[in-house]
Scaffold this motif. Structure first.
Motif, short mmCIF file in Angstrom:
data_model
loop_
_atom_site.label_atom_id
_atom_site.label_comp_id
_atom_site.label_asym_id
_atom_site.label_seq_id
_atom_site.Cartn_x
_atom_site.Cartn_y
_atom_site.Cartn_z
N LEU A 1 -9.94 -3.23 -20.20
CA LEU A 1 -9.14 -2.29 -19.39
C LEU A 1 -9.47 -2.42 -17.91
O LEU A 1 -8.58 -2.39 -17.06
CB LEU A 1 -9.39 -0.85 -19.86
CG LEU A 1 -8.83 -0.47 -21.23
CD1 LEU A 1 -9.13 0.98 -21.56
CD2 LEU A 1 -7.32 -0.70 -21.28
N THR A 2 -10.77 -2.57 -17.60
CA THR A 2 -11.18 -2.72 -16.20
C THR A 2 -10.61 -4.01 -15.61
O THR A 2 -10.09 -4.02 -14.49
CB THR A 2 -12.73 -2.76 -16.09
OG1 THR A 2 -13.22 -1.57 -16.69
CG2 THR A 2 -13.20 -2.84 -14.66
N ILE A 3 -10.72 -5.09 -16.39
CA ILE A 3 -10.21 -6.38 -15.89
C ILE A 3 -8.71 -6.28 -15.64
O ILE A 3 -8.20 -6.75 -14.62
CB ILE A 3 -10.56 -7.51 -16.88
CG1 ILE A 3 -12.08 -7.73 -16.89
CG2 ILE A 3 -9.84 -8.81 -16.49
CD1 ILE A 3 -12.57 -8.68 -17.95
N GLU A 4 -8.01 -5.60 -16.56
CA GLU A 4 -6.55 -5.52 -16.39
C GLU A 4 -6.17 -4.60 -15.23
O GLU A 4 -5.39 -4.99 -14.35
CB GLU A 4 -5.90 -5.01 -17.68
CG GLU A 4 -4.39 -5.16 -17.58
CD GLU A 4 -3.62 -4.53 -18.70
OE1 GLU A 4 -4.22 -4.19 -19.71
OE2 GLU A 4 -2.39 -4.38 -18.52
N ASP B 1 -8.12 -3.07 -12.71
CA ASP B 1 -8.73 -3.21 -11.38
C ASP B 1 -8.63 -4.63 -10.82
O ASP B 1 -8.82 -4.82 -9.62
CB ASP B 1 -10.22 -2.81 -11.43
CG ASP B 1 -10.38 -1.31 -11.61
OD1 ASP B 1 -9.36 -0.62 -11.56
OD2 ASP B 1 -11.51 -0.85 -11.80
N ILE B 2 -8.39 -5.61 -11.67
CA ILE B 2 -8.34 -6.98 -11.14
C ILE B 2 -6.93 -7.57 -11.27
O ILE B 2 -6.27 -7.86 -10.27
CB ILE B 2 -9.40 -7.87 -11.83
CG1 ILE B 2 -10.80 -7.28 -11.58
CG2 ILE B 2 -9.32 -9.31 -11.29
CD1 ILE B 2 -11.92 -7.92 -12.36
N GLN C 1 -4.09 -5.42 -9.69
CA GLN C 1 -4.22 -5.41 -8.23
C GLN C 1 -3.75 -6.74 -7.64
O GLN C 1 -3.10 -6.78 -6.59
CB GLN C 1 -5.67 -5.14 -7.80
CG GLN C 1 -6.27 -3.84 -8.30
CD GLN C 1 -5.43 -2.62 -7.96
OE1 GLN C 1 -4.87 -2.52 -6.88
NE2 GLN C 1 -5.31 -1.71 -8.91
N MET C 2 -4.07 -7.84 -8.36
CA MET C 2 -3.62 -9.16 -7.89
C MET C 2 -2.10 -9.26 -7.98
O MET C 2 -1.44 -9.74 -7.06
CB MET C 2 -4.27 -10.27 -8.73
CG MET C 2 -5.71 -10.56 -8.33
SD MET C 2 -6.59 -11.52 -9.54
CE MET C 2 -5.87 -13.10 -9.34
N GLY D 1 0.06 -6.82 -7.86
CA GLY D 1 0.67 -5.98 -6.82
C GLY D 1 0.60 -6.61 -5.44
O GLY D 1 1.43 -6.32 -4.58
N ARG E 1 -6.81 -1.35 -2.28
CA ARG E 1 -6.66 -2.40 -3.29
C ARG E 1 -7.82 -3.39 -3.21
O ARG E 1 -8.36 -3.80 -4.24
CB ARG E 1 -5.34 -3.13 -3.06
CG ARG E 1 -4.78 -3.71 -4.30
CD ARG E 1 -3.39 -4.22 -4.05
NE ARG E 1 -2.37 -3.35 -4.58
CZ ARG E 1 -1.08 -3.50 -4.37
NH1 ARG E 1 -0.66 -4.46 -3.58
NH2 ARG E 1 -0.22 -2.69 -4.91
N THR F 1 -10.78 -1.58 -4.67
CA THR F 1 -10.63 -1.47 -6.14
C THR F 1 -10.95 -2.81 -6.80
O THR F 1 -11.59 -2.85 -7.86
CB THR F 1 -9.18 -1.05 -6.50
OG1 THR F 1 -8.86 0.11 -5.76
CG2 THR F 1 -9.02 -0.77 -7.98
N PHE F 2 -10.49 -3.87 -6.17
CA PHE F 2 -10.75 -5.23 -6.68
C PHE F 2 -12.26 -5.46 -6.78
O PHE F 2 -12.77 -5.94 -7.80
CB PHE F 2 -10.11 -6.24 -5.72
CG PHE F 2 -9.95 -7.60 -6.29
CD1 PHE F 2 -8.84 -7.94 -7.04
CD2 PHE F 2 -10.92 -8.57 -6.09
CE1 PHE F 2 -8.69 -9.21 -7.55
CE2 PHE F 2 -10.78 -9.84 -6.60
CZ PHE F 2 -9.66 -10.16 -7.34
N GLY G 1 -13.72 -3.37 -9.52
CA GLY G 1 -13.39 -3.96 -10.81
C GLY G 1 -14.32 -5.10 -11.17
O GLY G 1 -14.83 -5.17 -12.28
#
Lengths: 213, 207
Positions: A110-113, A115-116, A119-120, A122, B177, B180-181, B184
């Motif tokens: 969930l964190t990888i999806e 927050d990473i 975000q990429m 977007g 963002r 957040t990155f 994460g």
């Protein structure tokens, strides 16, 4: 000027005043309200936890639906109480390990999806941005600005290399974005607090002392 | 053995539930739901430890007559009374328990947060003095957002609410963002360290 005759309104107003008194300095009235607040919060949480969790997840399913299997996790949870027996306190690590394992396992993808990857996604420039390139929210220019902002912000927090050359320039632009972000968040938070303050004053002047009608 | 068993449990359950996310089957979903239900039940006795810890702290304070020990009576009394009322009278709307929530707990909570407005303003006065270009950007950004949220802002300049909204949606989002990155990546690394047993501080002791 009339005042409220409702004892509950008086209680709310006086306790609010006790808390406001801290603006002058730390004093016994504030300390009283502070301890009353934490004590009531603990009592409130215990009762709500009992009603929402203990009754809903354990007592009702076991006693009404006879789901005796639920006594197994409860027995595992009772291992927490070995904390009070120093020689056997290591048994307390079993329920902690179960909770830690489950939640870390759930949190990893969930964190990888969230927050990473999201975000990429977007941040990436997409074809819809070319339709109206100068739109202040969805245009290509804004897309480029956001992409630059994200990359520069990340480089500002990248400490594995000395900030020299291109990295220095990027990090410097990053700090400008970070400052805008922190300033905006600060402004937003202050306004939220001011709105709470207005709410309290409104309550005092309308419901307690009827100064505003 | 005392530490290896918990480490093995974390490894097995961590891997199992990380993989479960990628298995779209009814069995996998049932495993997820059942485990969540079981985990909630496992945490129930932990409430006893939390209550014990709080009560013990205040009882010790009273026994040793530490500074402000009288307030510990207020704390313990309030907790006991609220709990007793909740268990004896129920938590229905309009009852004593919910009235104490509405007219004692909620006003105190919102007042606590409200007085923060004063402290944030005084902190801002000290921190925001435009001593560098970066501090000036911070100051301007906060100023624009605050003015944009109130009617006076629109009265001063019609474009201010729009500018405030744009700052929240564009440059603010870009920095959030980026942060957040980073969060994460840091979280994922920490989770992996816990699952693989490299991070062991939760075991307590010297490990």
């Amino acid at each position: 000027m009339t005042m409220s005759t409702d004892p509950w309104v008086w209680l709310a107003a006086l306790l609010s005043l006790f808390i406001f008194s801290y603006l002058y300095k730390d004093n016994p009235l504030f300390k009283f309200a502070e301890h009353l607040f934490t004590g009531l919060s603990v009592g409130y949480l215990i009762v709500i936890y009992y009603n929402n969790i203990v009754r809903s997840y354990l007592l009702n399913p076991v006693l009404a639906d006879h789901r005796w299997v639920l006594l197994v996790p409860f027995a595992i949870g009772l291992l927490y109480l070995f904390r009070f027996i120093p020689k056997l306190s290591h048994l307390m690590l079993i329920p902690i390990a179960i909770t830690l394992g489950i939640w870390n396992g759930i949190a990893l993808p969930l964190t990888i999806e969230a927050d990473i990857i999201r975000q990429m996604q977007g941040t990436m420039i997409n074809t819809s941005m070319f339709r109206n390139p100068w739109d202040p929210y969805t245009g290509l220019a804004v897309g480029i600005l956001i992409a630059v902002g994200v990359i520069c912000t990340i480089t500002y927090f990248f400490f594995s290399r000395e900030h020299k050359g291109a990295l220095k320039v990027s990090a410097h632009i990053g700090i400008w974005f970070v400052m805008i972000g922190f300033g905006a968040s600060f402004g937003y938070t202050v306004m939220a607090r001011v709105s709470l303050l207005i709410g309290r004053l409104q309550f005092m002047f309308t419901e307690w002392i009827h100064l505003i009608k | 053995m005392k530490k290896n068993v918990p480490l093995a449990i974390v490894l097995v359950l961590g891997v199992l539930f990380a993989v479960q996310y990628f298995v779209p089957s009814r069995l996998s979903q049932r495993l997820y739901d059942t485990t969540l239900e079981w985990d909630i039940i496992i945490s129930i006795p932990a409430l006893a430890i939390a209550v014990d810890s709080l009560v013990r702290h205040h009882v010790v304070r009273i026994r040793q007559r530490r500074k402000g020990w009288g307030y510990s009576w207020v704390y313990l009394g309030a907790a006991a009374v609220m709990t007793a009322i909740g268990f004896s009278g129920g938590i229905s709307e309009g009852g004593l328990f919910m009235n104490l929530f509405t007219f004692a707990l909620a006003p105190m909570q919102s007042t606590m947060f409200a007085i923060l407005a004063f402290y944030m303003t005084s902190a801002a006065y000290r921190a925001f003095r435009a001593r560098s270009p970066e501090a000036t950007v911070l100051l301007l950004s906060a100023f624009v957002v605050m003015l944009g949220l109130i009617p006076v802002g629109a009265a001063l300049w019609r474009g201010l609410p729009g500018l405030s909204e744009w700052m929240m949606q564009v440059p603010n989002m870009a920095s959030k963002r980026g942060i957040t990155f980073g969060i994460g990546l840091g979280s994922a690394a920490t989770i992996l360290k816990i699952i693989l047993g490299l991070e062991r501080s939760w075991l307590g002791g010297s490990e």
